[in-house]
Design a protein around this motif. Structure first.
Motif, PDB file in Angstrom:
ATOM      1  N   ARG A  10       0.853  -1.191   0.000  1.00 56.63           N
ATOM      2  CA  ARG A  10       0.000   0.000   0.000  1.00 56.63           C
ATOM      3  C   ARG A  10       0.886   1.237   0.000  1.00 56.63           C
ATOM      4  O   ARG A  10       1.759   1.393   0.870  1.00 56.63           O
ATOM      5  CB  ARG A  10      -0.923   0.019   1.220  1.00 56.63           C
ATOM      6  CG  ARG A  10      -2.012  -1.041   1.213  1.00 56.63           C
ATOM      7  CD  ARG A  10      -3.091  -0.691   2.228  1.00 56.63           C
ATOM      8  NE  ARG A  10      -3.773   0.550   1.860  1.00 56.63           N
ATOM      9  CZ  ARG A  10      -4.557   1.242   2.703  1.00 56.63           C
ATOM     10  NH1 ARG A  10      -4.691   0.845   3.957  1.00 56.63           N
ATOM     11  NH2 ARG A  10      -5.158   2.341   2.305  1.00 56.63           N
ATOM     12  N   ALA A  12       0.906   5.572  -0.459  1.00 57.02           N
ATOM     13  CA  ALA A  12       0.200   6.848  -0.528  1.00 57.02           C
ATOM     14  C   ALA A  12       1.108   7.875  -1.189  1.00 57.02           C
ATOM     15  O   ALA A  12       2.324   7.875  -0.970  1.00 57.02           O
ATOM     16  CB  ALA A  12      -0.193   7.320   0.872  1.00 57.02           C
ATOM     17  N   LEU A  50      -1.271  -1.058  -4.312  1.00 54.76           N
ATOM     18  CA  LEU A  50      -2.474  -0.272  -4.040  1.00 54.76           C
ATOM     19  C   LEU A  50      -2.044   1.176  -3.842  1.00 54.76           C
ATOM     20  O   LEU A  50      -1.242   1.471  -2.951  1.00 54.76           O
ATOM     21  CB  LEU A  50      -3.175  -0.808  -2.789  1.00 54.76           C
ATOM     22  CG  LEU A  50      -3.889  -2.158  -2.941  1.00 54.76           C
ATOM     23  CD1 LEU A  50      -4.262  -2.708  -1.570  1.00 54.76           C
ATOM     24  CD2 LEU A  50      -5.118  -2.020  -3.820  1.00 54.76           C
ATOM     25  N   ASP A  52      -3.062   5.103  -3.164  1.00 56.52           N
ATOM     26  CA  ASP A  52      -3.996   6.132  -2.735  1.00 56.52           C
ATOM     27  C   ASP A  52      -3.366   7.495  -2.987  1.00 56.52           C
ATOM     28  O   ASP A  52      -2.275   7.787  -2.476  1.00 56.52           O
ATOM     29  CB  ASP A  52      -4.326   5.983  -1.248  1.00 56.52           C
ATOM     30  CG  ASP A  52      -5.183   4.762  -0.960  1.00 56.52           C
ATOM     31  OD1 ASP A  52      -5.849   4.272  -1.898  1.00 56.52           O
ATOM     32  OD2 ASP A  52      -5.188   4.296   0.189  1.00 56.52           O
ATOM     33  N   PHE A  54      -3.387  11.683  -2.849  1.00 52.94           N
ATOM     34  CA  PHE A  54      -3.879  12.851  -2.123  1.00 52.94           C
ATOM     35  C   PHE A  54      -3.350  14.098  -2.830  1.00 52.94           C
ATOM     36  O   PHE A  54      -2.139  14.207  -3.052  1.00 52.94           O
ATOM     37  CB  PHE A  54      -3.409  12.826  -0.670  1.00 52.94           C
ATOM     38  CG  PHE A  54      -3.895  11.643   0.115  1.00 52.94           C
ATOM     39  CD1 PHE A  54      -5.053  11.717   0.876  1.00 52.94           C
ATOM     40  CD2 PHE A  54      -3.178  10.446   0.098  1.00 52.94           C
ATOM     41  CE1 PHE A  54      -5.493  10.617   1.611  1.00 52.94           C
ATOM     42  CE2 PHE A  54      -3.616   9.348   0.822  1.00 52.94           C
ATOM     43  CZ  PHE A  54      -4.782   9.424   1.579  1.00 52.94           C
ATOM     44  N   ALA A  74      -5.113   5.904  -9.998  1.00 54.84           N
ATOM     45  CA  ALA A  74      -4.923   5.508  -8.606  1.00 54.84           C
ATOM     46  C   ALA A  74      -6.158   4.756  -8.145  1.00 54.84           C
ATOM     47  O   ALA A  74      -7.242   4.898  -8.719  1.00 54.84           O
ATOM     48  CB  ALA A  74      -4.681   6.738  -7.736  1.00 54.84           C
ATOM     49  N   ASP A  75      -5.993   3.960  -7.086  1.00 55.58           N
ATOM     50  CA  ASP A  75      -7.140   3.260  -6.519  1.00 55.58           C
ATOM     51  C   ASP A  75      -8.096   4.229  -5.839  1.00 55.58           C
ATOM     52  O   ASP A  75      -9.303   3.988  -5.774  1.00 55.58           O
ATOM     53  CB  ASP A  75      -6.654   2.195  -5.524  1.00 55.58           C
ATOM     54  CG  ASP A  75      -5.887   1.083  -6.223  1.00 55.58           C
ATOM     55  OD1 ASP A  75      -6.532   0.206  -6.816  1.00 55.58           O
ATOM     56  OD2 ASP A  75      -4.650   1.114  -6.199  1.00 55.58           O
ATOM     57  N   SER A  76      -7.560   5.322  -5.323  1.00 58.36           N
ATOM     58  CA  SER A  76      -8.387   6.396  -4.785  1.00 58.36           C
ATOM     59  C   SER A  76      -7.632   7.706  -4.963  1.00 58.36           C
ATOM     60  O   SER A  76      -6.403   7.720  -4.999  1.00 58.36           O
ATOM     61  CB  SER A  76      -8.717   6.163  -3.305  1.00 58.36           C
ATOM     62  OG  SER A  76      -7.564   6.326  -2.498  1.00 58.36           O
ATOM     63  N   LEU A  77      -8.362   8.792  -5.091  1.00 60.60           N
ATOM     64  CA  LEU A  77      -7.735  10.097  -5.300  1.00 60.60           C
ATOM     65  C   LEU A  77      -8.657  11.163  -4.730  1.00 60.60           C
ATOM     66  O   LEU A  77      -9.829  11.236  -5.105  1.00 60.60           O
ATOM     67  CB  LEU A  77      -7.498  10.343  -6.792  1.00 60.60           C
ATOM     68  CG  LEU A  77      -6.767  11.628  -7.186  1.00 60.60           C
ATOM     69  CD1 LEU A  77      -5.357  11.630  -6.622  1.00 60.60           C
ATOM     70  CD2 LEU A  77      -6.723  11.764  -8.710  1.00 60.60           C
ATOM     71  N   ARG A  78      -8.129  11.979  -3.810  1.00 56.96           N
ATOM     72  CA  ARG A  78      -8.960  13.043  -3.251  1.00 56.96           C
ATOM     73  C   ARG A  78      -8.125  14.260  -2.885  1.00 56.96           C
ATOM     74  O   ARG A  78      -6.911  14.168  -2.672  1.00 56.96           O
ATOM     75  CB  ARG A  78      -9.722  12.553  -2.024  1.00 56.96           C
ATOM     76  CG  ARG A  78      -8.899  12.082  -0.833  1.00 56.96           C
ATOM     77  CD  ARG A  78      -9.807  11.433   0.198  1.00 56.96           C
ATOM     78  NE  ARG A  78      -9.106  10.855   1.322  1.00 56.96           N
ATOM     79  CZ  ARG A  78      -9.043  11.404   2.530  1.00 56.96           C
ATOM     80  NH1 ARG A  78      -9.644  12.573   2.756  1.00 56.96           N
ATOM     81  NH2 ARG A  78      -8.397  10.792   3.518  1.00 56.96           N
ATOM     82  N   GLY A  92      -4.346   5.707   8.710  1.00 57.40           N
ATOM     83  CA  GLY A  92      -4.088   4.739   7.653  1.00 57.40           C
ATOM     84  C   GLY A  92      -2.969   3.775   7.994  1.00 57.40           C
ATOM     85  O   GLY A  92      -2.264   3.929   8.999  1.00 57.40           O
ATOM     86  N   TYR A  94      -0.005   2.287   5.732  1.00 59.04           N
ATOM     87  CA  TYR A  94       0.687   2.234   4.439  1.00 59.04           C
ATOM     88  C   TYR A  94       2.094   1.670   4.618  1.00 59.04           C
ATOM     89  O   TYR A  94       2.696   1.768   5.688  1.00 59.04           O
ATOM     90  CB  TYR A  94       0.771   3.633   3.825  1.00 59.04           C
ATOM     91  CG  TYR A  94      -0.578   4.185   3.415  1.00 59.04           C
ATOM     92  CD1 TYR A  94      -1.145   3.850   2.195  1.00 59.04           C
ATOM     93  CD2 TYR A  94      -1.278   5.047   4.263  1.00 59.04           C
ATOM     94  CE1 TYR A  94      -2.384   4.346   1.828  1.00 59.04           C
ATOM     95  CE2 TYR A  94      -2.512   5.556   3.906  1.00 59.04           C
ATOM     96  CZ  TYR A  94      -3.063   5.199   2.682  1.00 59.04           C
ATOM     97  OH  TYR A  94      -4.287   5.688   2.318  1.00 59.04           O
TER      98      TYR A  94
END
Length: 456
Positions: A10, A12, A50, A52, A54, A74-78, A92, A94
């Motif tokens: 994982r 980030a 994985l 994530d 940011f 990305a698996d998630s992006l915010r 988290g 990571y």
């Protein structure tokens, strides 16, 4: 029974602009720890690490169009504030964290992370570095990045310089790790296409890779644009492209006060001249000659052995960044190009820049992967983050850096810091968009007017 599936690492990535998101995400993929080639193959089949993402909220936060152009998934992006990000890192779990930020942002996050992880038995390996050529603020940028577990150097030359700076101030230099730019690649150049553009063949293509802030004056930018248009008129059989980084109103890593899109409106370019956006690698797929002042695109081009020119028209100066290419064999002027000159890169210089056109690029990140794997397996976990700058070593500098991200000297959020427990409501979103629009208007319209008035 089937073999057990290894855990996907994982990772980030925190980035503050489109180019830094690209560098951070691609770097994360290349340095992802893997115990063996067999496990790596299984990991690749599952989609790699994985990831994530940011995006740090600020003036250069990428727009959806810019993110799509970068082409990294990305698996998630915010989007987050610094305080929101630190909360996510406290909660988290990571393996690796990549800080792809301007130097001050890295320093602030290192102090904030040291605070939120101070009571944890384990923490991620923290990695940082630069998105391209390091041609200014070497000591400043490096010391702001000190404290990360790995400070990535994109070439052997950079690695030597980075270690010299750290050792020169008595700081630990063991974090410096030589890698390469993560976005090099693509098909090698196969030679010029038929300049007469016969049926089935594309025309010889010249690409000028523009930069948002180099050069920064209207006079110099207009000069370069005029020479590019003149080259198109002089060679009607060629396709001449102006490769742009962003559209007016968008920001990237550097501020662009005078977009070429606006300057070109005053000209009447020929039909074989056009503006292009998109992924640089895709543009290089059809490039026969890459021209720039000092863009990192020159290194991408050299990696693929595309004829590459770094312009000397405006002088070879530190403020332009083209001084970095002294010794490359690529420096030339538009007059020389118009006369048919094609520079031949110096192979020794190219090698020292991490532009591994000899095929060694595939192993450029092996050392970083091994170091990360070793740190993750370290008995007792990783030690606390210890940046070089502290309230003792930089009492007049550090507080301002931390305050810009709403952090106090101990890394905790200052009173009144943006809320970290909820997303922005509709009113806050509208206010934020209006503020960004006002800022960009000030940068692109008001600031140049004030500067011209000051020159009267």
């Amino acid at each position: 029974m089937p073999a057990s599936t290894p855990k996907r690492p994982r990772i980030a990535v925190l980035a503050d602009s489109d180019t830094r998101w690209k560098w951070g995400a691609l770097t994360a993929d290349r340095i992802a720890p893997g115990p063996s080639m067999e496990a790596a193959a299984r990991e690749a089949a599952q989609g790699g690490p994985l990831l994530d993402g940011f995006l740090l909220r600020g003036r250069a936060t990428p727009t959806p169009r810019q993110l799509q152009e970068v082409g990294v998934r990305a698996d998630s992006l915010r989007e987050v504030t610094a305080v929101e990000f630190l909360r996510a890192m406290a909660e988290g779990n990571y393996d690796v964290l990549v800080l792809s930020l301007v130097g001050g942002g890295v320093q602030a996050m290192l102090h904030g992370l040291a605070r939120v992880w101070e009571h944890r038995a384990s923490r991620p390996v923290v990695v940082t570095g630069y998105v391209g050529v390091v041609y200014e603020k070497l000591a400043d940028g490096l010391l702001l990045r000190h404290g990360a577990d790995l400070v990535l150097a994109n070439s052997r030359q950079d690695a030597d310089r980075f270690r010299a700076v750290y050792e020169g101030v008595g700081a630990d230099a063991s974090s410096v790790t030589e890698v390469a730019l993560p976005f090099l690649g693509g098909a090698p150049y196969e030679g010029e296409h038929d300049p007469s553009a016969k049926q089935g063949r594309r025309p010889y293509t010249v690409v000028f890779a523009a930069q948002p802030s180099v050069p920064d004056s209207r006079k110099d930018r207009t000069y370069l644009l005029n020479r590019l248009v003149q080259h198109a008129r002089r060679h009607p059989e060629r396709q001449v492209l102006l490769k742009l980084r962003s559209k007016p109103g968008e920001h990237t890593t550097h501020i662009e006060e005078l977009p070429y899109q606006k300057l070109v409106q005053r000209l009447d370019p020929p039909a074989n001249f056009s503006l292009v956006y998109g992924n640089m690698g895709e543009v290089l797929d059809r490039t026969d000659l890459l021209v720039t002042v000092s863009s990192t695109a020159a290194l991408e081009s050299l990696h693929r052995r595309i004829p590459t020119v770094v312009l000397s028209d405006l002088g070879i100066r530190e403020s332009l960044g083209n001084h970095h290419f002294v010794g490359s064999g690529c420096l030339a002027s538009w007059d020389q190009l118009d006369a048919g000159h094609r520079p031949v890169p110096d192979e020794q210089w190219v090698s020292r820049q991490g532009v591994a056109a000899d095929g060694s690029y595939d192993s450029a990140f092996d050392a970083a992967r091994r170091r990360i794997a070793g740190l993750l397996d370290r008995p007792g976990g990783l030690p606390p983050l210890t940046p070089y700058y502290t309230p003792v070593t930089a009492p007049g500098y550090l507080p301002g850096i931390l305050a810009r991200h709403h952090l106090g000297l101990d890394g905790t959020p200052l009173p009144g810091a943006p809320a970290a427990d909820k997303g922005p409501g509709p009113v806050r979103q509208i206010v934020r968009r209006a503020a960004r629009g006002a800022y960009r208007h000030g940068v692109q319209r008001v600031a140049p007017v004030i500067r011209r008035m000051g020159e009267l």
